[in-house]
Design an enzyme around this catalytic site. Structure first.
Site, PDB file in Angstrom:
ATOM      1  N   ASP A  70       0.826  -1.232   0.000  1.00  0.00           N
ATOM      2  CA  ASP A  70       0.093  -0.043   0.073  1.00  0.00           C
ATOM      3  C   ASP A  70       0.915   1.385  -0.024  1.00  0.00           C
ATOM      4  O   ASP A  70       2.223   1.133   0.224  1.00  0.00           O
ATOM      5  CB  ASP A  70      -0.967   0.226   1.238  1.00  0.00           C
ATOM      6  CG  ASP A  70      -0.355  -0.373   2.409  1.00  0.00           C
ATOM      7  OD1 ASP A  70       0.944  -0.621   2.798  1.00  0.00           O
ATOM      8  OD2 ASP A  70      -0.926  -0.898   3.374  1.00  0.00           O
ATOM      9  N   ASN A 139      -8.097  -3.597  14.054  1.00  0.00           N
ATOM     10  CA  ASN A 139      -9.421  -3.758  13.626  1.00  0.00           C
ATOM     11  C   ASN A 139      -9.380  -5.145  12.807  1.00  0.00           C
ATOM     12  O   ASN A 139     -10.473  -5.552  12.056  1.00  0.00           O
ATOM     13  CB  ASN A 139     -10.122  -2.501  12.957  1.00  0.00           C
ATOM     14  CG  ASN A 139      -9.646  -2.155  11.869  1.00  0.00           C
ATOM     15  OD1 ASN A 139      -8.583  -2.785  11.236  1.00  0.00           O
ATOM     16  ND2 ASN A 139     -10.031  -1.055  11.114  1.00  0.00           N
ATOM     17  N   HIS A 141      -7.334  -5.297   9.953  1.00  0.00           N
ATOM     18  CA  HIS A 141      -7.125  -4.888   8.541  1.00  0.00           C
ATOM     19  C   HIS A 141      -5.896  -5.521   8.420  1.00  0.00           C
ATOM     20  O   HIS A 141      -4.961  -5.577   8.724  1.00  0.00           O
ATOM     21  CB  HIS A 141      -7.268  -3.339   8.143  1.00  0.00           C
ATOM     22  CG  HIS A 141      -6.326  -2.626   8.603  1.00  0.00           C
ATOM     23  ND1 HIS A 141      -6.412  -1.471   9.741  1.00  0.00           N
ATOM     24  CD2 HIS A 141      -4.974  -2.315   8.353  1.00  0.00           C
ATOM     25  CE1 HIS A 141      -5.330  -0.842   9.897  1.00  0.00           C
ATOM     26  NE2 HIS A 141      -4.489  -1.171   9.209  1.00  0.00           N
ATOM     27  N   GLU A 146     -10.078  -2.616   5.019  1.00  0.00           N
ATOM     28  CA  GLU A 146     -10.775  -2.496   6.311  1.00  0.00           C
ATOM     29  C   GLU A 146     -11.808  -3.407   6.367  1.00  0.00           C
ATOM     30  O   GLU A 146     -12.186  -4.072   5.263  1.00  0.00           O
ATOM     31  CB  GLU A 146     -11.111  -1.103   6.355  1.00  0.00           C
ATOM     32  CG  GLU A 146     -10.218   0.032   6.374  1.00  0.00           C
ATOM     33  CD  GLU A 146      -9.662   0.359   7.490  1.00  0.00           C
ATOM     34  OE1 GLU A 146      -9.476  -0.835   8.388  1.00  0.00           O
ATOM     35  OE2 GLU A 146      -8.904   1.141   7.821  1.00  0.00           O
TER      36      GLU A 146
HETATM   37  C1  GLP Z   1      -1.091   0.255   8.697  1.00  0.00           C
HETATM   38  C2  GLP Z   1      -0.746  -0.498   7.360  1.00  0.00           C
HETATM   39  C3  GLP Z   1      -0.760  -1.913   7.387  1.00  0.00           C
HETATM   40  C4  GLP Z   1      -0.065  -2.460   8.883  1.00  0.00           C
HETATM   41  C5  GLP Z   1      -0.961  -1.571   9.709  1.00  0.00           C
HETATM   42  C6  GLP Z   1      -0.288  -1.995  11.099  1.00  0.00           C
HETATM   43  O1  GLP Z   1      -2.490   0.519   8.471  1.00  0.00           O
HETATM   44  N1  GLP Z   1      -1.390   0.003   6.264  1.00  0.00           N
HETATM   45  O2  GLP Z   1      -0.236  -2.564   6.397  1.00  0.00           O
HETATM   46  O3  GLP Z   1       0.003  -3.785   8.850  1.00  0.00           O
HETATM   47  O4  GLP Z   1      -0.724  -0.339   9.612  1.00  0.00           O
HETATM   48  O5  GLP Z   1       0.867  -1.246  11.304  1.00  0.00           O
HETATM   49  P1  GLP Z   1       1.826  -1.708  12.810  1.00  0.00           P
HETATM   50  O6  GLP Z   1       2.687  -2.880  12.258  1.00  0.00           O
HETATM   51  O7  GLP Z   1       2.575  -0.495  12.911  1.00  0.00           O
HETATM   52  O8  GLP Z   1       0.988  -1.951  13.928  1.00  0.00           O
END
Ligand code: GLP
Length: 253
Positions: A70, A139, A141, A146
């Site tokens: 992303d 959540n 995702h 989402e």
């Molecule tokens: C973001 C990214 C995800 C990632 C998530 C969790 O929203 N788009 O790809 O997995 O955050 O991030 P973290 O590893 O900082 O908890």
């Protein structure tokens, strides 16, 4: 019945070693492997370990191809909070991957829908993704898919949920600076990967991990859709695994 392989490792360092080991195994078997990469705080130690393996063990990315999950819409790759910047900073600048083999959505294009179509076409042209590394949002995702996302979804423009924007605002000088739109691969794009490793560390992920592994397989928790994947492992530290109720083997490392 969940098809997810759950690996409970001692700590964040062991999770990073396991995830980096899976990337390295693909690269040794197939030097031009196609790696699917994630951003966020969770995979940072994995990228450090890959850099160490490159420097100390000769792990080469010279033929590797990479796709990221992303990118924020509206941020250029020079912006410090763009996912391109993150990847350069944590991995690409420190290994021998060729810049032209690293693919992220360009968040500055005038036609983001076209960018998404081109991204899907590029993945297909390179033969598909061998290994997706994933994180998980609070959540449930994955990437920016989402809750409620269509399991058949492809790369597209999305508006992350307020809780996701709030969680990601910790990296920005002010919450109002977090882009409201993002480009993300879809759930179908992820599920077509030959193998998947979802990384989760810390107690704050424990309830979400339990929903994904042991809850219903439902778009309400996008990560739970991975239960249907034939080769998906969750690499967890003790804290992230602490809400799992089924007996899971805990690996020594
Ligand atoms: C973001 C990214 C995800 C990632 C998530 C969790 O929203 N788009 O790809 O997995 O955050 O991030 P973290 O590893 O900082 O908890």
């Amino acid at each position: 019945m969940s098809g997810i392989e759950v690996r409970v490792l001692a700590d964040e360092t062991a999770v990073a070693a396991a995830a980096a080991g899976m990337c390295a195994a693909w690269l040794r078997r197939r030097p031009n492997a196609v790696l699917g990469l994630a951003t966020g705080s969770t995979p940072v130690p994995t990228y450090s370990e890959l850099v160490r393996m490159h420097r100390e063990e000769g792990l080469s990315f010279a033929q590797a191809r990479t796709f990221n999950l992303d990118e924020y819409f509206g941020l250029s790759g020079e912006h410090e909070q763009s996912y391109r910047f993150f990847m350069q900073q944590h991995l690409f600048n420190h290994v021998d991957v060729r810049p032209y083999n690293t693919f992220l959505f360009d968040g500055t294009v005038p036609d983001p829908e076209q960018e998404c179509l081109a991204f899907e076409a590029k993945i297909r042209a390179l033969g598909g993704v061998d290994l997706w590394l994933l994180g998980i949002g609070g959540n449930g995702h994955i990437a920016f898919n989402e809750p409620g996302s269509d399991p058949e979804s492809r790369s597209r423009v999305v508006a992350p949920n307020p809780e996701t924007v709030a969680a990601n605002s910790r990296y920005f000088a002010h919450p109002s600076l977090v882009p409201q739109l993002a480009l993300t691969v879809g759930l179908a794009t992820i599920s077509e990967g030959r193998s998947i490793a979802l990384l989760a560390t810390g107690a704050q992920k424990a309830a979400t991990v339990a929903r994904a592994v042991e809850g219903p397989c439902s778009p309400d928790c996008p990560a739970s859709l991975l239960q249907n994947h034939p080769d998906c492992a969750f690499l967890l530290d003790q804290a992230a695994a602490s809400h799992l109720t089924a007996r899971v083997s805990r690996e020594r490392s």
